[in-house]
Design an enzyme around this catalytic site. Structure first.
Site, PDB file in Angstrom:
ATOM      1  N   LYS A  26       0.833  -1.198   0.000  1.00 36.95           N
ATOM      2  CA  LYS A  26       0.000   0.000   0.000  1.00 36.95           C
ATOM      3  C   LYS A  26       0.872   1.254   0.000  1.00 36.95           C
ATOM      4  CE  LYS A  26      -3.765  -0.552   2.493  1.00 36.95           C
ATOM      5  NZ  LYS A  26      -4.354  -0.773   3.835  1.00 36.95           N
ATOM      6  N   ARG A  96      -3.339   3.207   8.468  1.00 36.65           N
ATOM      7  CA  ARG A  96      -3.619   2.024   7.647  1.00 36.65           C
ATOM      8  C   ARG A  96      -2.429   1.061   7.710  1.00 36.65           C
ATOM      9  NH1 ARG A  96      -4.718   4.754   1.870  1.00 36.65           N
ATOM     10  NH2 ARG A  96      -5.899   2.834   1.538  1.00 36.65           N
ATOM     11  N   GLY A 105      -6.510 -10.207   8.056  1.00 37.06           N
ATOM     12  CA  GLY A 105      -6.109 -10.563   9.412  1.00 37.06           C
ATOM     13  C   GLY A 105      -5.313  -9.458  10.057  1.00 37.06           C
ATOM     14  N   MET A 107      -4.570  -5.364  11.059  1.00 38.49           N
ATOM     15  CA  MET A 107      -5.447  -4.391  11.697  1.00 38.49           C
ATOM     16  C   MET A 107      -6.276  -3.630  10.666  1.00 38.49           C
ATOM     17  SD  MET A 107      -4.710  -1.091  14.005  1.00 38.49           S
ATOM     18  CE  MET A 107      -5.016   0.003  12.645  1.00 38.49           C
ATOM     19  N   ARG A 352      -3.408  -1.389  -6.574  1.00 43.63           N
ATOM     20  CA  ARG A 352      -2.617  -2.624  -6.478  1.00 43.63           C
ATOM     21  C   ARG A 352      -3.037  -3.527  -7.626  1.00 43.63           C
ATOM     22  NH1 ARG A 352      -5.813  -4.796  -1.136  1.00 43.63           N
ATOM     23  NH2 ARG A 352      -7.815  -4.130  -1.892  1.00 43.63           N
ATOM     24  N   HIS A 468     -10.200 -28.280   8.114  1.00 42.33           N
ATOM     25  CA  HIS A 468      -9.113 -29.106   7.584  1.00 42.33           C
ATOM     26  C   HIS A 468      -9.473 -29.647   6.204  1.00 42.33           C
ATOM     27  CE1 HIS A 468      -6.896 -32.956   7.100  1.00 42.33           C
ATOM     28  NE2 HIS A 468      -5.898 -32.213   7.535  1.00 42.33           N
ATOM     29  N   ARG A 574       1.461 -47.468 -13.496  1.00 37.21           N
ATOM     30  CA  ARG A 574       1.593 -48.467 -12.430  1.00 37.21           C
ATOM     31  C   ARG A 574       0.759 -49.670 -12.833  1.00 37.21           C
ATOM     32  NH1 ARG A 574      -0.363 -43.805 -10.546  1.00 37.21           N
ATOM     33  NH2 ARG A 574       0.956 -42.453  -9.281  1.00 37.21           N
ATOM     34  N   ARG A 630       5.890 -49.436 -15.323  1.00 30.86           N
ATOM     35  CA  ARG A 630       6.639 -49.919 -14.168  1.00 30.86           C
ATOM     36  C   ARG A 630       6.235 -51.355 -13.856  1.00 30.86           C
ATOM     37  NH1 ARG A 630       5.814 -46.918  -8.541  1.00 30.86           N
ATOM     38  NH2 ARG A 630       3.851 -48.058  -8.600  1.00 30.86           N
ATOM     39  N   GLU A 758      14.721 -44.221  -6.405  1.00 29.94           N
ATOM     40  CA  GLU A 758      13.884 -43.936  -5.245  1.00 29.94           C
ATOM     41  C   GLU A 758      14.526 -44.388  -3.938  1.00 29.94           C
ATOM     42  OE1 GLU A 758      10.109 -45.910  -5.894  1.00 29.94           O
ATOM     43  OE2 GLU A 758      11.067 -47.467  -7.070  1.00 29.94           O
ATOM     44  N   SER A 777      14.080 -42.505 -13.773  1.00 32.67           N
ATOM     45  CA  SER A 777      12.891 -41.728 -13.453  1.00 32.67           C
ATOM     46  C   SER A 777      12.895 -41.545 -11.940  1.00 32.67           C
ATOM     47  CB  SER A 777      11.642 -42.475 -13.906  1.00 32.67           C
ATOM     48  OG  SER A 777      10.501 -41.748 -13.519  1.00 32.67           O
ATOM     49  N   GLY A 779      11.542 -41.320  -8.645  1.00 37.48           N
ATOM     50  CA  GLY A 779      10.303 -41.595  -7.917  1.00 37.48           C
ATOM     51  C   GLY A 779      10.388 -40.839  -6.606  1.00 37.48           C
ATOM     52  N   THR A 780      10.034 -39.557  -6.661  1.00 39.97           N
ATOM     53  CA  THR A 780      10.338 -38.695  -5.522  1.00 39.97           C
ATOM     54  C   THR A 780       9.428 -38.935  -4.319  1.00 39.97           C
ATOM     55  OG1 THR A 780       9.102 -36.972  -6.657  1.00 39.97           O
ATOM     56  CG2 THR A 780      11.499 -36.865  -6.778  1.00 39.97           C
ATOM     57  N   ASN A 781       8.317 -39.657  -4.504  1.00 39.69           N
ATOM     58  CA  ASN A 781       7.521 -39.996  -3.315  1.00 39.69           C
ATOM     59  C   ASN A 781       8.331 -40.917  -2.405  1.00 39.69           C
ATOM     60  OD1 ASN A 781       5.473 -38.590  -4.490  1.00 39.69           O
ATOM     61  ND2 ASN A 781       4.288 -40.392  -5.064  1.00 39.69           N
ATOM     62  N   ASP A 782       8.785 -42.037  -2.994  1.00 39.56           N
ATOM     63  CA  ASP A 782       9.571 -42.970  -2.191  1.00 39.56           C
ATOM     64  C   ASP A 782      10.943 -42.398  -1.859  1.00 39.56           C
ATOM     65  OD1 ASP A 782       7.957 -45.028  -1.493  1.00 39.56           O
ATOM     66  OD2 ASP A 782       8.366 -46.244  -3.263  1.00 39.56           O
ATOM     67  N   CYS A 844       8.628 -38.703 -11.707  1.00 42.93           N
ATOM     68  CA  CYS A 844       7.269 -39.238 -11.786  1.00 42.93           C
ATOM     69  C   CYS A 844       6.578 -39.248 -10.428  1.00 42.93           C
ATOM     70  CB  CYS A 844       7.279 -40.639 -12.381  1.00 42.93           C
ATOM     71  SG  CYS A 844       8.180 -41.827 -11.381  1.00 42.93           S
ATOM     72  N   TYR A 864      11.992 -34.529 -18.719  1.00 41.80           N
ATOM     73  CA  TYR A 864      10.535 -34.410 -18.630  1.00 41.80           C
ATOM     74  C   TYR A 864      10.066 -34.485 -17.187  1.00 41.80           C
ATOM     75  CZ  TYR A 864      10.345 -39.482 -17.900  1.00 41.80           C
ATOM     76  OH  TYR A 864      10.504 -40.742 -17.388  1.00 41.80           O
TER      77      TYR A 864
END
Ligand code: ADP
Ligand code: MG
Ligand code: MG
Length: 887
Positions: A26, A96, A105, A107, A352, A468, A574, A630, A758, A777, A779-782, A844, A864
């Site tokens: 602002k 302000r 949130g 003031m 803005r 949630h 999969r 896979r 992984e 590839s 496997g970033t989850n594992d 992946c 990729y």
């Protein structure tokens, strides 16, 4: 001496739009508008650094601040006329808040500060309007008491309501000057009663009270929560803006309003906004009176009979139009403006970049590129990739009939149909079987995350827009209806009571997360389309992009959706869900309980044609694009029944004894399945499984190539490799099968064999593993699980606490941990390419659809990213932005 205070007004300013971090959005833009020579009431900004200093020093003010504020106040007086605190020469101000990012949130603004019993008389005399002066004073007392002194707003509303009722009035506008005086004295009495001290009369005390309240509001719970959700650092602090008052409530030639330089919901290029005559501050958005349209065109479209600003105050309107144009051109973006007209004279109070819907964002970016205001590359970078989510979900066909059986809040947009499940575990289990489910809960908690992941949509009977369920669903881009209070969930008996009907697990419902409706059965949906402005931006993005975007797809339906969204192949198919449907699960179980290799091969022979069919269909849909398949990954016990009853049932169906099946189930039990007998470990114990899958893949490739004429180059991916020798073992089997199938069919098939990275060991030993792998590839989850040593399924219990306590900033399963997991990815990429410069690299994991993670993949030189079908356009855009160096 440090500079804590930056002045603006009178055609110049100490700061500029560049100083956003120091002056807040602002303040920086007020400074910029002043320098542009626009009509901005003079004022000054206390820097965010002063705020940081304030918190670092036990809520004290830095030395020199007070003197700088005094000097700045005097300067305002020189420009606007008047002296703060001087009843003989009145100067009133607003206080302000304003941080770097616009943040609810914080003031609320206090207007008319500096009024007291004495100065109110001066205001009345100066304006020759006693009623206006008293109205301004009571507004000030009300605002100040609420936001600075912390008194309940309702308290004042009640007093006001009683006063109106006593006099038989309906509206505030009927209150006379004397009426307001009466109310003011009641307000003051009540304040003294509440606080044990009178309302502060000293303007200086009022001012410092407000400044302290703005700083303190930076740490109030609302602001803290907002920052946590939006990853805003607490160290940024807020600035305080003090500005000379102008009055929109000085009678019928005064007004206050808000405007957008383009329509924020459609993107149409037309000034768009609302205003109120004889009003102050946020009356426009407070909904006390119905605001009026700014343009005649909008008034006619809205069918309103209240005059537009264009009609009512033509001169101020013309100036507003020209300022709007000027600001848009200057900032090269759609602006959101706040203005006040005081006795016919226009004043600008804020500008803005305007918030807009995803649809409007696309139109504005494309239009502005067309107007030559921005380049196509800029247009591509203007769109928040995550916001596209709003446009990518199926919506209910407007022509479809809706059997509404419940209503709740529209917590997360899009519509979804699925079978009801009541527990997250059930949701996961059914998803694995390829079924679409709606997770129905009273309310959700962090333990439910895996089920929310698995579900198409989420329905809760309790909780609001920030519950949630709502927050997580929006984050995941899943439709959600929350707080559907008319529905009754009976968790124990597994029923959902809705509109007099009892629904059970497996019954199909549809939720409309945009409308907050729960509908019976499946309802016709419209698939989102990439057309018009969306298509244009995607085309420009594709032109700028280096990385390919593939999809994670296990089914023909997923593959088709992904193709329509522009996927350039499958990065992860999969195969496990293919073993769950119908007779397949029987054959699979036969295979698992068989005691000999022969028995296993016999069962696998039944699965072969089905697998072949699945793959052939995927290859056909992908028409020559790469498809990565896979090999079987989960531990075998996932395919077996659990619990005595189920075991008995299945055993009977299989024609074996319950005892035998029970024994096998028990033998396969693992203490820690995530680290157990899975991935390539299965292929090494039971090579015949991998051989069957490889055969299905090659036969399908030969078949599809023949049918479509497009050569199919399957990419076979071996999961969970840690040792090169593991990959060697499995690859030898695959190569052997390839040779056989080529001989049998007389077709040559090009294919690749690669591995998922992984496990940390695989990343470390990437140099030698690359000798055997055509591609990696990630496997970033594992890889995240194994790097952190955190199981994702159990992490929800404490990762949220970690975030709340500031131990981690981001859930590493949502946004890639660039330092740790990222270092492993980088290392594996570099080491792998040392061995094999043309090693294909991709990602992946779930991260393949996360814009921040995609930027990392670009930097690391991956070929990729692969993500779920609905995130493909998001990934295309994010990959383009990464290539263009944004973020
Ligand atoms: P927010 O950040 O919530 O938008 P602002 O600080 O912009 O709060 O203040 C809200 C409104 O108060 C403004 O839009 C404007 O109408 C009014 N206002 C603020 N300062 C002044 C002022 N100096 N003179 C007149 N009106 C003001
Ligand atoms: Mg506000
Ligand atoms: Mg504002």
């Amino acid at each position: 001496m440090a500079k804590w205070v930056y002045g603006f007004g009178g055609g110049s300013a100490d700061g500029s739009a560049e100083d956003r971090a120091l002056l807040g959005g602002k303040g920086a833009n007020l400074a910029e508008m002043s320098s542009l020579g626009l009509p901005v009431p003079p004022g000054f900004t206390i820097t965010t650094e002063a705020c940081t200093w304030f918190f670092a020093n036990g809520n004290a003010y830095p030395e020199g601040l007070a003197a700088q504020v005094d000097a700045a106040l005097a300067r305002i007086g020189e420009i606007a006329g008047g002296r703060f605190g001087d009843a003989g020469d009145l100067l009133l101000v607003s206080v302000r808040s304003g941080s770097r990012a616009s943040m609810p949130g914080m003031m609320d603004t206090v207007l008319n500060l500096g009024l007291n019993d004495e100065t109110v008389a001066a205001l009345a005399a100066g304006s020759a309007d006693e009623r206006f002066a008293q109205d301004s004073y009571r507004r000030f007392i009300q605002m100040y008491s609420n936001v600075v002194l912390g008194l309940d707003h309702e308290m004042f509303e009640e007093i006001l309501e009683d006063a109106r009722a006593d006099r038989g009035y309906e509206q505030d506008t009927e209150m006379s000057a004397d009426d307001w005086k009466g109310v003011i004295s009641l307000y003051k009495g009540r304040i003294e009663e509440e606080l044990g001290r009178p309302f502060p009369q000293d303007p200086k005390e009022q001012l410092w009270g407000a400044i302290g309240a703005v700083f303190s509001s930076w740490m109030n719970p609302r602001a803290v929560t907002y920052r946590r959700i939006h990853n805003i650092s607490a160290s940024w602090g807020t600035a305080v803006n003090v500005q000379a008052m102008v009055f929109g409530n000085m009678g019928e030639t005064s007004a206050t309003g808000v405007a957008f330089t383009r329509n924020p919901s459609t993107g149409e290029k037309a000034l768009y906004g609302e205003f109120l005559v004889n009003a102050q501050g946020e009356d426009v958005v407070a909904g006390i009176r119905t605001p009026q349209n700014i343009t005649e065109k909008a008034r006619i479209e809205a069918g309103s009979d209240k005059p537009s600003l264009e009609k009512l105050m033509p001169q101020a309107f013309r100036e507003l139009v020209s300022i709007a144009d000027r600001l848009e051109g200057h900032y090269r973006d759609m602006q959101d403006l706040e203005f006040t007209v005081e006795k016919g004279k226009l004043w600008m109070l804020q500008t803005r970049s305007g918030k807009r819907t995803a649809k409007a964002a696309l139109r504005i970016a494309v239009d502005m590129a067309g107007e030559g205001l921005i380049s196509r590359e800029e247009a591509v970078c203007r769109i928040d990739p995550a916001s596209l989510d709003q446009l990518l979900h199926p919506t209910i066909d407007p022509k479809a009939e809706r059997q509404v059986i419940g209503r709740g809040l529209p917590a997360s947009p899009g519509a979804a149909t699925g079978e009801i499940v009541f527990s997250p575990d059930e949701a996961e289990e059914m998803k694995r079987q390829g079924r679409a489910v709606i997770l129905v809960r009273v309310e959700t908690s962090p333990e439910d995350i895996h089920g929310m992941h698995a579900a198409e949509g989420i329905l809760t009977t309790r909780g609001g827009m920030t519950s949630h369920a709502a927050v997580v669903a929006r984050g995941m881009g899943k439709p959600c209806v929350s707080g559907a209070g008319s529905l009754r969930v009976d968790q124990k008996n597994g029923t959902l009571l809705a509109a007099g009907k009892t629904l059970r697990k497996g019954d199909v419902i549809t939720i409309d997360g945009g409308a907050g409706q729960v509908l019976e059965g499946a309802v016709a949906m419209l698939r989102p389309e990439l057309s018009g402005d969306f298509a244009a931006i995607m085309e420009w993005a594709d032109g700028a992009r280096r990385m390919k975007v593939r999809t994670n797809a296990d089914t023909p339906a997923d593959a088709r959706v992904a193709r329509s969204f522009g996927a350039e192949g499958i990065g992860l198919c999969r195969t496990e869900h293919m073993f769950f449907e119908g007779e397949r699960i029987l054959a699979m179980r036969e295979m698992i309980v068989a005691d000999t290799e022969e028995g296993r091969r016999a069962a696998l022979a039944k699965l072969l044609p089905m697998q072949r069919g699945d793959f052939a269909e995927l290859f056909e849909i992908m028409a020559g694009l790469p498809v990565t398949i896979r090999l079987l990954d989960p531990p075998l016990h996932e395919f077996l029944p659990h619990g005595e009853e189920e075991i008995a049932e299945v055993a009977a169906a299989m024609g074996i004894s319950a005892e035998k099946l029970g024994q096998r189930t028990e033998a396969l039990h693992e203490f820690n399945p995530m680290l157990g007998h899975r991935g390539c470990r299965l292929a090494i114990s039971y090579p015949e499984i991998a051989e069957m899958q490889a055969r299905a893949i090659f036969e399908a490739a030969a078949e599809a190539a023949k049918k479509t004429g497009d050569p199919v180059v399957p990419e076979i991916m071996v999961p969970l490799v840690g040792l090169k020798s593991e990959l060697d073992f499995v690859k030898a089997r695959i190569d052997q099968v390839a040779k056989t199938v080529m001989e049998e069919t007389g077709t040559h098939i090009d294919y690749l064999v690669g591995t998922m990275i992984e496990l940390p060991r695989a990343a470390l030993r990437a140099r030698e593993i690359a000798q055997a792998a055509d591609f990696f590839s990630f496997g970033t989850n594992d890889l995240t699980q194994t790097t952190f040593g955190i199981s994702r399924d159990d992490a929800a219990n404490f990762l949220e606490t970690y975030r709340l306590r500031g131990v981690i900033e981001q859930d590493p399963f949502v946004s890639l941990d660039l330092e740790g997991v990222g270092e492993l990815v980088e290392m594996a990429a570099t080491r792998g390419r040392e061995t094999r410069p043309d090693l294909k690299l991709g990602i992946c994991g779930e991260h393949g659809g996360d814009p921040a993670s995609i930027a990392f993949c670009e930097k690391t030189g991956l070929d990729y990213v692969s993500c779920s079908p609905f995130r493909v356009p998001i990934a295309r855009l994010a990959a383009a932005q990464a290539a263009l160096g944004k973020g």
